[in-house]
Scaffold this motif. Structure first.
Motif, PDB file in Angstrom:
ATOM      1  N   ASP A 199      -8.700  -9.663  -7.906  1.00  0.00           N
ATOM      2  CA  ASP A 199      -8.797  -8.955  -9.176  1.00  0.00           C
ATOM      3  C   ASP A 199      -9.331  -7.531  -8.990  1.00  0.00           C
ATOM      4  N   GLU A 200      -9.400  -6.787 -10.110  1.00  0.00           N
ATOM      5  CA  GLU A 200      -9.787  -5.379 -10.048  1.00  0.00           C
ATOM      6  C   GLU A 200     -11.226  -5.194  -9.597  1.00  0.00           C
ATOM      7  N   ASP A 201     -12.127  -6.060 -10.008  1.00  0.00           N
ATOM      8  CA  ASP A 201     -13.518  -5.935  -9.566  1.00  0.00           C
ATOM      9  C   ASP A 201     -13.613  -6.056  -8.041  1.00  0.00           C
ATOM     10  N   THR A 202     -12.853  -6.981  -7.491  1.00  0.00           N
ATOM     11  CA  THR A 202     -12.866  -7.162  -6.036  1.00  0.00           C
ATOM     12  C   THR A 202     -12.226  -5.965  -5.343  1.00  0.00           C
ATOM     13  N   LEU A 203     -11.160  -5.434  -5.905  1.00  0.00           N
ATOM     14  CA  LEU A 203     -10.521  -4.247  -5.319  1.00  0.00           C
ATOM     15  C   LEU A 203     -11.483  -3.075  -5.286  1.00  0.00           C
ATOM     16  N   ARG A 204     -12.280  -2.911  -6.337  1.00  0.00           N
ATOM     17  CA  ARG A 204     -13.262  -1.821  -6.348  1.00  0.00           C
ATOM     18  C   ARG A 204     -14.296  -2.033  -5.245  1.00  0.00           C
ATOM     19  N   TRP A 205     -14.698  -3.267  -5.036  1.00  0.00           N
ATOM     20  CA  TRP A 205     -15.664  -3.548  -3.974  1.00  0.00           C
ATOM     21  C   TRP A 205     -15.034  -3.286  -2.600  1.00  0.00           C
ATOM     22  N   LEU A 206     -13.784  -3.707  -2.431  1.00  0.00           N
ATOM     23  CA  LEU A 206     -13.107  -3.500  -1.157  1.00  0.00           C
ATOM     24  C   LEU A 206     -12.912  -2.020  -0.857  1.00  0.00           C
ATOM     25  N   ALA A 207     -12.720  -1.219  -1.878  1.00  0.00           N
ATOM     26  CA  ALA A 207     -12.499   0.220  -1.664  1.00  0.00           C
ATOM     27  C   ALA A 207     -13.669   0.871  -0.950  1.00  0.00           C
ATOM     28  N   GLY A 208     -14.856   0.354  -1.157  1.00  0.00           N
ATOM     29  CA  GLY A 208     -16.030   0.917  -0.497  1.00  0.00           C
ATOM     30  C   GLY A 208     -16.484   0.140   0.720  1.00  0.00           C
ATOM     31  N   SER A 268      -5.934   1.261   9.870  1.00  0.00           N
ATOM     32  CA  SER A 268      -6.929   0.290   9.428  1.00  0.00           C
ATOM     33  C   SER A 268      -6.594  -1.102   9.953  1.00  0.00           C
ATOM     34  N   THR A 269      -7.627  -1.862  10.243  1.00  0.00           N
ATOM     35  CA  THR A 269      -7.460  -3.258  10.669  1.00  0.00           C
ATOM     36  C   THR A 269      -7.721  -4.238   9.530  1.00  0.00           C
ATOM     37  N   ALA A 270      -7.882  -3.737   8.315  1.00  0.00           N
ATOM     38  CA  ALA A 270      -8.354  -4.579   7.207  1.00  0.00           C
ATOM     39  C   ALA A 270      -7.385  -5.683   6.808  1.00  0.00           C
ATOM     40  N   GLU A 301     -14.991  -1.154  13.382  1.00  0.00           N
ATOM     41  CA  GLU A 301     -15.147   0.245  12.973  1.00  0.00           C
ATOM     42  C   GLU A 301     -14.002   0.707  12.079  1.00  0.00           C
ATOM     43  N   ASN A 302     -12.804   0.186  12.315  1.00  0.00           N
ATOM     44  CA  ASN A 302     -11.635   0.619  11.568  1.00  0.00           C
ATOM     45  C   ASN A 302     -11.244  -0.342  10.450  1.00  0.00           C
ATOM     46  N   PHE A 303     -12.140  -1.255  10.101  1.00  0.00           N
ATOM     47  CA  PHE A 303     -11.877  -2.215   9.033  1.00  0.00           C
ATOM     48  C   PHE A 303     -12.233  -1.548   7.711  1.00  0.00           C
ATOM     49  N   ARG A 304     -11.228  -0.992   7.054  1.00  0.00           N
ATOM     50  CA  ARG A 304     -11.427  -0.277   5.797  1.00  0.00           C
ATOM     51  C   ARG A 304     -10.175  -0.436   4.941  1.00  0.00           C
ATOM     52  N   PHE A 305     -10.354  -0.396   3.653  1.00  0.00           N
ATOM     53  CA  PHE A 305      -9.246  -0.595   2.724  1.00  0.00           C
ATOM     54  C   PHE A 305      -8.813   0.751   2.156  1.00  0.00           C
ATOM     55  N   ASP A 306      -7.795   1.331   2.772  1.00  0.00           N
ATOM     56  CA  ASP A 306      -7.265   2.610   2.333  1.00  0.00           C
ATOM     57  C   ASP A 306      -6.497   2.425   1.018  1.00  0.00           C
ATOM     58  N   PRO A 307      -6.229   3.512   0.297  1.00  0.00           N
ATOM     59  CA  PRO A 307      -5.550   3.392  -0.999  1.00  0.00           C
ATOM     60  C   PRO A 307      -4.238   2.617  -0.937  1.00  0.00           C
ATOM     61  N   GLU A 308      -3.442   2.822   0.126  1.00  0.00           N
ATOM     62  CA  GLU A 308      -2.170   2.114   0.186  1.00  0.00           C
ATOM     63  C   GLU A 308      -2.362   0.615   0.390  1.00  0.00           C
ATOM     64  N   LEU A 309      -3.427   0.225   1.085  1.00  0.00           N
ATOM     65  CA  LEU A 309      -3.707  -1.196   1.265  1.00  0.00           C
ATOM     66  C   LEU A 309      -4.181  -1.809  -0.047  1.00  0.00           C
ATOM     67  N   LEU A 310      -5.016  -1.089  -0.754  1.00  0.00           N
ATOM     68  CA  LEU A 310      -5.472  -1.576  -2.057  1.00  0.00           C
ATOM     69  C   LEU A 310      -4.302  -1.699  -3.033  1.00  0.00           C
ATOM     70  N   ALA A 311      -3.365  -0.757  -2.956  1.00  0.00           N
ATOM     71  CA  ALA A 311      -2.186  -0.830  -3.823  1.00  0.00           C
ATOM     72  C   ALA A 311      -1.361  -2.080  -3.514  1.00  0.00           C
ATOM     73  N   PHE A 312      -1.244  -2.400  -2.228  1.00  0.00           N
ATOM     74  CA  PHE A 312      -0.521  -3.613  -1.841  1.00  0.00           C
ATOM     75  C   PHE A 312      -1.214  -4.856  -2.385  1.00  0.00           C
TER      76      PHE A 312
END
Length: 460
Positions: A102-111, A28-30, A83-94
């Motif tokens: 915050d958590e609301d933003t993390l949920r938005w980033l996950a998608g 990911s390039t996120a 194309e590869n800009f995505r927030f994988d679980p390990e990036l969200l965990a970081f």
């Protein structure tokens, strides 16, 4: 140029493609972004403005000092990054662990997936101050996240391509090999090889660049190989027996004249080339050429390396040199390692909704950092001889006389990549674009941009 069993893969594709089109495992390039991009997204989500339609543009307020034109490079890499800009679980965990958002933003980033559109100058095209090199349109949050990765790619690659273009002009058709991998970051070396190829180089020494982008690769031997053997003759014999008589022998480890005699004695008149990596290259090249001719090897080529730049290459124009190898200066932009491009919001919707009308937005900071608002078109106006005479940048309706000369092309439409092309196409486009500029564009002396930028701002 003799390429000792050179690896020459297909000249096309992007980072997502490897040798023979096999996919590469691209991460990911996120996180190739700045912290404040994400905090802006959090604040915009809370304010209800995150999805407001916006237009961002990439442009440079000026060219690097003394440069007469810029070169757009890295567009294909930008498309891969989007194309590869995505927030994988390990990036969200970081991000959660570091409490970046915050958590609301993390949920938005996950998608997160970019769903907007991108237009811009096609790769290899030249640009000038104010040229809208790239336009990114979509919701504020999805667009602002791309700022850093887009700028890091375009600023680096365009700087290298501009230096490469100047060196290609100076070489006047003689082959150029990029060999600067050991002079920069290992990943930057790969993108620099790609950008140098767009700017006019013919090959690279970097195998990763050959694998990822299909750039022809070339390599022979270093001084260490000669020093390994008991004699220079032993080293030359080993290389010729392994790689054939068409190889390139390095002749400046000890005494150049003696090395040339030994090289021809070992390989015969069919020796492919000799390489000179030190000394007064102009003087040495003439002496080596004369010696090769006297030894009955008139077809043996001379390759020179040793800290070359466009000025050194130009100084060798009258020398009997057949090819150049360039390292440090090309991968560092020959003194200008960035183009100082910026990514600015130039328009926003008057209200919510995907189709809400846009209004210009501009930065009015003191100190010369003003931004011209409005989504812009760009065209290059030719004179009566068909030579470019002005870069015309405007908003609103396109004048009929410029309608057929617009520079921007579609790259991404509604999140779908549409602008991919073989790397060779960008290389050929640059050659044509440079040829359409006034002849003074090829002067290496410092000067102003070779054509002016004219603005036609609707209502301005």
């Amino acid at each position: 140029m003799h390429a000792d069993r050179a690896t020459a893969t297909r000249a096309g594709g992007g980072l997502h493609e490897g040798l023979l089109g096999l996919p590469l495992n691209v991460p990911s390039t996120a996180l190739f972004t700045d912290h404040y991009e994400l905090t802006m997204v959090q604040a915009a989500l809370r304010a209800g403005t995150a999805h407001r339609r916006t237009v961002f543009e990439v442009f440079a307020r000026s060219l690097p000092p003394g440069r007469r034109y810029g070169v757009v490079a890295g567009t294909g890499r930008v498309l891969d990054a989007i194309e590869n800009f995505r927030f994988d679980p390990e990036l969200l965990a970081f991000l959660r662990e570091q409490r970046v958002v915050d958590e609301d933003t993390l949920r938005w980033l996950a998608g997160y997936r970019f769903t907007g559109s991108v237009t811009g100058y096609p790769e290899g095209e030249v640009y000038f101050p104010g040229s809208p090199v790239l336009r990114v349109e979509g919701g504020f949050a999805e667009c602002v996240l791309l700022e850093t990765v887009i700028l890091s790619i375009l600023n680096h690659d365009s700087a290298v391509a501009a230096a490469a273009s100047r060196m290609a002009v100076a070489a006047a058709g003689r082959p150029l090999v990029e060999m600067g991998a050991r002079r920069t970051h290992e990943l930057a070396a790969v993108s620099a090889s790609r950008a140098a190829y767009v700017g006019g180089f013919d090959a690279t020494s970097d195998l990763a660049a050959g694998y990822r982008y299909g750039i022809p690769t070339i390599g022979t031997s270093a001084h260490a190989f000669t020093l390994l053997h008991d004699t220079e003759r032993d080293a030359f014999t080993a290389q010729v027996e392994a790689l054939g008589r068409g190889t390139t022998l390095l002749v400046d480890t000890y005494d150049i004249a003696e090395a040339v005699r030994t090289a021809v004695a070992v390989a015969g008149p069919g020796l492919g080339a000799v390489r000179i990596d030190s000394g007064d290259l102009l003087l040495v090249a003439h002496r080596v050429r004369r010696q090769l001719d006297e030894l009955g090897a008139p077809d043996t080529r001379i390759v020179v390396t040793s800290d070359l730049d466009e000025y050194a290459i130009a100084s060798l124009a009258a020398a009997p040199v057949d090819a150049y190898g360039v390292g440090t200066r090309v991968v560092t932009g020959s003194g200008h390692p960035t183009c100082s491009m910026v990514y600015k919001l130039v328009a926003r919707a008057r209200g919510e909704g995907r189709h809400a009308p846009l209004e210009p937005a501009s930065k009015l900071s003191p100190g010369g950092k003003r931004t011209i608002g409005g989504a812009k078109w760009a065209a290059r106006r030719p004179d009566a001889e068909g030579v470019a005479e002005a870069e015309v940048v405007g908003t609103g309706p396109v004048p009929p006389e410029l309608a057929g000369r617009l520079l921007q092309v579609e790259l991404v439409l509604d999140g779908r990549i549409t602008g991919r092309e073989p790397l060779r196409a960008a290389r050929e486009r640059h050659r044509r674009a440079r040829a359409a500029l006034p002849l003074s564009a090829t002067q290496l002396s410092a000067g102003e941009p070779v054509i002016p930028t004219e603005y036609r701002i609707s209502g301005g």
